[in-house]
Write a protein that holds these residues in place. Structure first.
Motif, PDB file in Angstrom:
ATOM      1  N   THR A 267      14.754-113.145  19.178  1.00 22.41           N
ATOM      2  CA  THR A 267      14.811-113.529  17.770  1.00 22.41           C
ATOM      3  C   THR A 267      13.949-112.610  16.916  1.00 22.41           C
ATOM      4  O   THR A 267      14.349-112.218  15.807  1.00 22.41           O
ATOM      5  N   ALA A 268      12.761-112.251  17.414  1.00 21.32           N
ATOM      6  CA  ALA A 268      11.914-111.309  16.679  1.00 21.32           C
ATOM      7  C   ALA A 268      12.617-109.965  16.526  1.00 21.32           C
ATOM      8  O   ALA A 268      12.571-109.341  15.460  1.00 21.32           O
ATOM      9  N   LEU A 269      13.293-109.519  17.580  1.00 20.74           N
ATOM     10  CA  LEU A 269      14.019-108.259  17.490  1.00 20.74           C
ATOM     11  C   LEU A 269      15.168-108.365  16.487  1.00 20.74           C
ATOM     12  O   LEU A 269      15.379-107.466  15.672  1.00 20.74           O
ATOM     13  N   ALA A 270      15.891-109.476  16.513  1.00 22.30           N
ATOM     14  CA  ALA A 270      17.002-109.662  15.578  1.00 22.30           C
ATOM     15  C   ALA A 270      16.509-109.704  14.135  1.00 22.30           C
ATOM     16  O   ALA A 270      17.170-109.203  13.218  1.00 22.30           O
ATOM     17  N   LYS A 271      15.339-110.297  13.931  1.00 18.38           N
ATOM     18  CA  LYS A 271      14.781-110.375  12.578  1.00 18.38           C
ATOM     19  C   LYS A 271      14.371-109.000  12.069  1.00 18.38           C
ATOM     20  O   LYS A 271      14.579-108.673  10.894  1.00 18.38           O
ATOM     21  N   GLY A 272      13.796-108.190  12.955  1.00 19.31           N
ATOM     22  CA  GLY A 272      13.349-106.856  12.542  1.00 19.31           C
ATOM     23  C   GLY A 272      14.420-105.801  12.627  1.00 19.31           C
ATOM     24  O   GLY A 272      14.255-104.698  12.085  1.00 19.31           O
ATOM     25  N   SER A 273      15.516-106.097  13.314  1.00 22.28           N
ATOM     26  CA  SER A 273      16.612-105.127  13.507  1.00 22.28           C
ATOM     27  C   SER A 273      17.929-105.832  13.215  1.00 22.28           C
ATOM     28  O   SER A 273      18.670-106.188  14.132  1.00 22.28           O
ATOM     29  N   PRO A 274      18.240-106.065  11.936  1.00 21.18           N
ATOM     30  CA  PRO A 274      19.359-106.954  11.576  1.00 21.18           C
ATOM     31  C   PRO A 274      20.736-106.474  12.000  1.00 21.18           C
ATOM     32  O   PRO A 274      21.673-107.262  12.012  1.00 21.18           O
TER      33      PRO A 274
END
Length: 399
Positions: A267-274
């Motif tokens: 989720t952190a990756l998805a938030k920072g890498s949309p």
């Protein structure tokens, strides 16, 4: 044993060829233990002052049956039989063991810990899980299905049954006592006290990450943890260390959060890498449900990436050469057995699933020596970061 992982469980009803999943001829671990044998003996012959249990006219539910030994032995002997498990691997083992025993596909109803439990339970058999939280959650979910005449029997190895375990049975089910120990196993007997308002499960827990998540996309995330998922009420230090050293993914790509747990990393990756498509996968139904809830709470409908949530055997169900990066915090235990077999399978599965140039990022304890395995598989391994306890490693698929 040669060429098979099958062993024979002998009971009063017959003997059964059982194996864990996935099967590995080198694996000498059995698909049952003394606590399973003790429970099955009790059902037939009783234990001390506690009589045997005639299941032939009963709706029987088995929770925590790790590899299907109880379900396989009881199949065809009850009016209905339901198994409830949190483990995908345990469910696959159960299916294979039932097939070996000649049980029809509809002979046992297979449910997960996320499914609605049976409406009526006459006999509840509980193989005590490692997680006290999971036991609490499932007893709360199952208690409304019990009635005054229901029989509740738990089983586990002596080292797995603590005062806190018995307190849960007593609080949620009713008066509880234990058997004498046999072969380091013990039984738990609880007498149901049906209540007008059964105790609700306190799970899942929901909390918000603060500064401990680091100054990055993880800070401020709302996290959902269903019962039994690792580090229920806080961000574990290993994940914290990985997040502090994980660069954002640039542009589109398919990223796998392997062994996703509550889904914080993906989720952190998805938030920072949309633009990234994130696949969350774990063998625990509770974990994948947690990851999906965490993602949905934090990533709005306008996100460009497409998430997927998969309960399965690690990364084995993904096509070869189909993903760009894998993020992994591998466990070094599997169903209470200390082993590096799970990590090895995760690493080799990642190597197969990655495209050429794809990256595997691993967080692990320093003493586990994961760099040696990664060099053997990938031909390379970079130390990205380390402290007194953890290392972050990066391996690249070059061919």
């Amino acid at each position: 044993m040669t060429g098979t992982t099958e062993n024979r469980l002998t009971t009063s009803w017959g003997d059964y060829g059982l194996a864990r999943f996935p099967e590995d001829p080198r694996d000498q671990l059995r698909a049952w233990d003394a606590s399973d044998e003790y429970l099955l003996r009790h059902l037939v012959g009783g234990t001390g002052e506690v009589p045997a249990v005639d299941v032939s006219q009963c709706n029987v539910t088995v929770f925590g049956d790790r590899w299907g030994a109880l379900a396989t032995a009881l199949a065809g002997r009850a009016a209905s039989l339901t198994q409830i498990t949190d483990s995908y691997l345990g469910r696959r083992a159960t299916e294979a063991n039932l097939a070996r025993a000649g049980v029809a596909e509809d002979g046992v109803r297979l449910l997960t810990t996320q499914d609605e439990p049976p409406a009526r339970i006459d006999v509840l058999l509980v193989r005590v899980p490692k997680s006290l939280a999971l036991l609490e959650d499932q007893l709360c979910r199952l208690a409304p299905s019990l009635h005054a005449g229901s029989v509740v029997v738990g089983t586990g190895m002596v080292k797995e049954i603590h005062t806190s375990t018995l307190d849960l049975f007593e609080r949620i089910i009713g008066p509880t006592r234990t058997s004498l120990a046999e072969k380091k196993a013990r039984l738990i007997f609880a007498t149901p006290e049906p209540r007008e308002k059964p105790e609700p499960s306190p799970w899942p827990l929901v909390y918000t990450l603060g500064p401990e998540a680091g100054a990055g996309p993880a800070e401020g995330l709302t996290v959902t943890n269903h019962a039994g998922v690792f580090c229920a009420d806080r961000l574990d230090i290993g994940t914290r260390f990985l997040l502090a050293h994980l660069p954002p993914w640039r542009g589109p790509g398919t990223i796998v959060d392997l062994g996703c747990g509550n889904g914080v990393v993906g989720t952190a990756l998805a938030k920072g890498s949309p633009e990234a498509d994130v696949i969350f996968t774990d063998e625990s139904y509770q974990a994948v449900a947690s990851a999906e809830a965490t993602y949905r709470e934090n990533i709005g409908p306008g996100a460009l990436g497409i998430p997927r949530f998969l309960v399965g055997d690690g990364i084995a169900d993904l096509p070869a050469n189909s993903v760009d990066a894998v993020l992994n915090n591998p466990p070094f235990h599997s169903h209470q057995s200390l082993t590096d077999a799970t990590a090895w399978r995760m690493f080799s599965g990642s190597q197969r699933a990655l495209r050429k140039g794809g990256e595997l990022w691993v967080i692990g304890n320093r003493h586990l020596g994961y760099h040696l395995k990664l060099r053997r598989l990938f031909g390379n391994c970079e130390l990205v970061a380390s402290d007194a306890k953890f290392v972050v490693l990066r391996a690249v698929k070059t061919r």
